[in-house]
Enzyme design. Sequence first.
Site, short mmCIF file in Angstrom:
data_model
loop_
_atom_site.label_atom_id
_atom_site.label_comp_id
_atom_site.label_asym_id
_atom_site.label_seq_id
_atom_site.Cartn_x
_atom_site.Cartn_y
_atom_site.Cartn_z
CG ASP A 172 5.69 -2.41 -2.55
OD1 ASP A 172 5.62 -1.74 -3.60
OD2 ASP A 172 4.77 -3.14 -2.16
CG HIS B 194 -4.04 0.40 -1.83
ND1 HIS B 194 -4.76 -0.77 -1.88
CD2 HIS B 194 -2.95 0.15 -1.06
CE1 HIS B 194 -4.12 -1.71 -1.18
NE2 HIS B 194 -3.02 -1.18 -0.68
CD GLU C 45 -0.45 -5.16 -2.04
OE1 GLU C 45 0.76 -4.88 -2.16
OE2 GLU C 45 -1.14 -4.84 -1.04
CG ASP D 261 4.03 -6.52 -3.21
OD1 ASP D 261 4.92 -7.36 -3.07
OD2 ASP D 261 3.67 -5.75 -2.32
CE LYS E 14 1.94 -6.21 1.73
NZ LYS E 14 1.05 -5.71 0.69
CA CA Z 1 2.62 -3.71 -2.27
#
Ligand code: CA
Length: 440
Positions: free
Chosen positions: A141, A148, A213, A247, A267
């Site tokens: 990722d 962001h 996300e 995500d 995550k």
């Molecule tokens: Ca992410």
Amino acid sequence: MPHLNETHDPALTSWVDSANGPDADFPVQNLPFGVFIHPDSGAPTVGVAIGDMILNVPEAFDRGVIGGSADDAARACLGGTLNPLLALGGRHWSALRAALSRALRSDTDAGEVAQGNADDILVPMAGTKMLLPVLIGDYTDFYASIFHATNVGSMLRPDNPLMPNYKHIPIAYHGRASSIVVSGEPCPRPVGQTKAPDADVPSFGPTNALDYETEIGFYVGPGNPLGQPVSLGEAEDHIFGLCILNDWSARDVQAWEYQPLGPFLAKSFCSHVSPWVVTLEALAPFRCAAYGRPDGDPAPLAYLSSPQNEAEGGFDVQIEVSIASKQMRDAGEAPVTLAVTNMQHLYWTIFQMLTHHTSNGCNLRPGDMMGTGTISGPTADALGSILEITKRGANPVQLPTGEERKFLADGDELIMRAWCEADGAKTIGLGECRAVIEGV
Ligand code: CA
């Protein structure tokens, strides 16, 4: 860059009527790939979306509806995942797309033959269960939206939001492939270790800062041998297509665990992808310039730089995120839009990401997935996470039921949709990626 060809002609129509509506995500110009559970056999089966139907690719091949120069590619679709097709590479992908286009168009002999077999080769999308289309071996990722990165950085380091490396190197971490699931599956609220700023010791329990996300995922094609990097000029041949990626992130877990090695359990508990993979060839009409670096920003190093990447490395893909709480759904309220953002806001192109990933010799394999990172734009209505929208909970989102959200609650449904529009092209969609948060 894939060239425009007859499959992109906006005038084409399909004998599958639902593909011809102005709002159809899946017109005959799109032809995205997925894997569905065959309603009769129960077997995972490769399909292509057309209107509100799914073309059963193995069945169409068996009946001679697709074939010829697409034979090898069609045979690669006989298993229950897209990996063998991804491994074949661009020439085969293109041959299969051309054959599918001819079979699903209303103006060809192949289309007439296909229509005669319609009952056997089409399955209604409604009520058909989709599976993860690809066996994902590795997931990486990135962090490629400068908006962001700046928004998040300014919460952590108000004086120095962007790290000094950001404009030189595509930042990423190795994610977790085993917990990637397809749209429609629930997102279980993770439990984890957190430490409130005013607490002396950490505690363990359900996250109080669950976030989404908004990302685009892309699937690796043939891959590269260990020790043989993919150059920027070759990167185009190594990406099969795009999907929507949510995500999910537990911000309180993330804040406590991320130093010094980066995200881990914050995550890895769940990530959702949309079921349909839109090929790079289908996206050819929606290519655009890479993000325009403002004057004063450093030029990328040579291995990440080419005039072609600058001119057409970007994608004009719009992504809309909306939310519907359980209370809203029970009351029949429509979902509320949280943001509309665009892939054009990425500081790095997906080709630079893939090239950088292999630049040390790291090998990629067919079906590896990469995420772009949260895609936020420059304006308040284009923020890709609720962390940014509520400024870490300081300005809650108001819902029509009177509820408010600092972060996400159990029962909330997150819906991401993506589509591409351009002058002179038929609008195509990536479909949707949705999930309901399940409490622990
Ligand atoms: Ca992410």
